[in-house]
Scaffold this motif. Sequence first.
Motif: not given
Lengths: 350, 200
Positions: A245-262
Amino acid sequence: MNIVGFLETQLGAFLPQPVVLTTLIVLKILCIVLPLMGAVAYLTFAERKIIGYIQVRIGPNRVGPRGWLQPIADALKLLTKEVIIPTGANRFLFLLAPILALGPALAAWAVIPFGAEMVLADINAGLLYILALTSLGVYGIIVAGWASNSKYAFLGAMRSAAQIVSYEIAMGFALVGVLIAAGSLNLGDIIEAQRGGLSIFSWFWVPLFPLFVIYFISGVAETNRAPFDVSEGESEIVAGFHVEYAGMAFALFFLAEYANMILVSGLSAVLFLGGWLSPIPGIPDGIHWLLAKIGFFLFLFLWFRATFPRYRYDQIMRLGWKVFLPITIVWIVVVAAMVVWKLPPWFAGA
Amino acid sequence: MVEQLVFYVFAGFLIFAAAMVITVRNPVHAALFLVLAFFSSAGLWLLLEAEFLAIALVLVYVGAVMVLFLFVVMMLDINIAELREGFARYLPVAAVVALVMMIAIGTVVGPQNFGLDQVPAAASHAADYSNTRELGLALYGQYIWPFEIAAVVLLVAIIAAIALTLRATRQTKAPRPERQVQVRRADRVRLVKVEAERQS
């Protein structure tokens, strides 16, 4: 909640009732999601800074004053990058996977109470809803790994699926303990059940201490964070399920991981540390206490990452099945006994 | 009105997904359509105010069972052409079986047994009514014995499944954590003071 009542009467003057309700719900959702996105952005910054200081270096300090604009710069960079779809990948599923990862991470926030009346959906089966939604996050990872048509991504997805399914059981049993102790599935009622004369010691973390520890560690494993990050395992399988994954698609995974942490931090605070209850007698309760507790758990996440080496895969499985699961089952029996015999000070009124 | 509209949306999705499960060629797609079917039926149950069953369906089937299904289906190397072999040869038998099944299901769940006039309309409850509590009281009160028997049957199945996989004594080497944690530094490391060979 005077603002909600004010808006309701103002809008109700010239709009039909269903439209007013929908508008208010959308506004409430925005009030949760937008600060959450901001928190995710600055959590990545906090992670780099804190781990930097733990490793005796400074961390990002070039973009903006003392590096404060670094997450904005990162987001802009990811937004302008191309989304690459590998040849042989399943196009539809490849693009669906990041959405499947992020959706449940955001939807679970609907039942988290931020204050006595501050909750989007005050439903009776709140705890079950949380369990169901957090168990859906794994689909994003599996589908991403399969649709990428790549060996590394597939290996990461398989590891992650096995790990999440295993730790979900320990997590579920820890929640059963909370459910027995509080006698309710509603998260607001669970917080109210922790109110008591001893303030900080009347919260559930004392009588349910083993479940509290197991819940948080399982939460770290569920979010695929270090030391349980074998699904990404840079030194073994490059980046695991999101390697293609690259660009925004990767960013969504990143967002999901950190949102899950919170989310896991928020749930630990609500279920075991009394949510928005004040730890010091005489000082009023409020949302700031919940935020402080979430911050504490998030710091633990970062501290773990800077401290522990990655677990070996069989060690992860052993910890989940042979250590956590028996402890939770034993402690559920203990909690049930405490509730039946109305052990003071926690369960005297139950 | 809105409720009916929501019902038809979920029912439409359910029928579409169920049809796709048995018609798509790729088994992974079929499993994902089955997930969609579970979701739609959970939505229908929510409309019936059965929130516990709806959430339990998502939690158990979507969150656990289908993940393991996908896990297996993705790992298998399924040759679709091989599966389709002999389609024409078995078609007459399959058509007869399908017809018998359809008639059997139709007679059991047809309108004479499950028509709208046969079943009383679901009672609507206040917002503080807890579906979970009612189910718990029924399961652990009225139906305690069937519930316990089901639990024992499941336990027997678990033990049988584990016994089937443990065929022989274990030959492979495996780490033994209870011994690993007992190791002390003195067992593994010996510090030796080596004298310098030559004075500089």
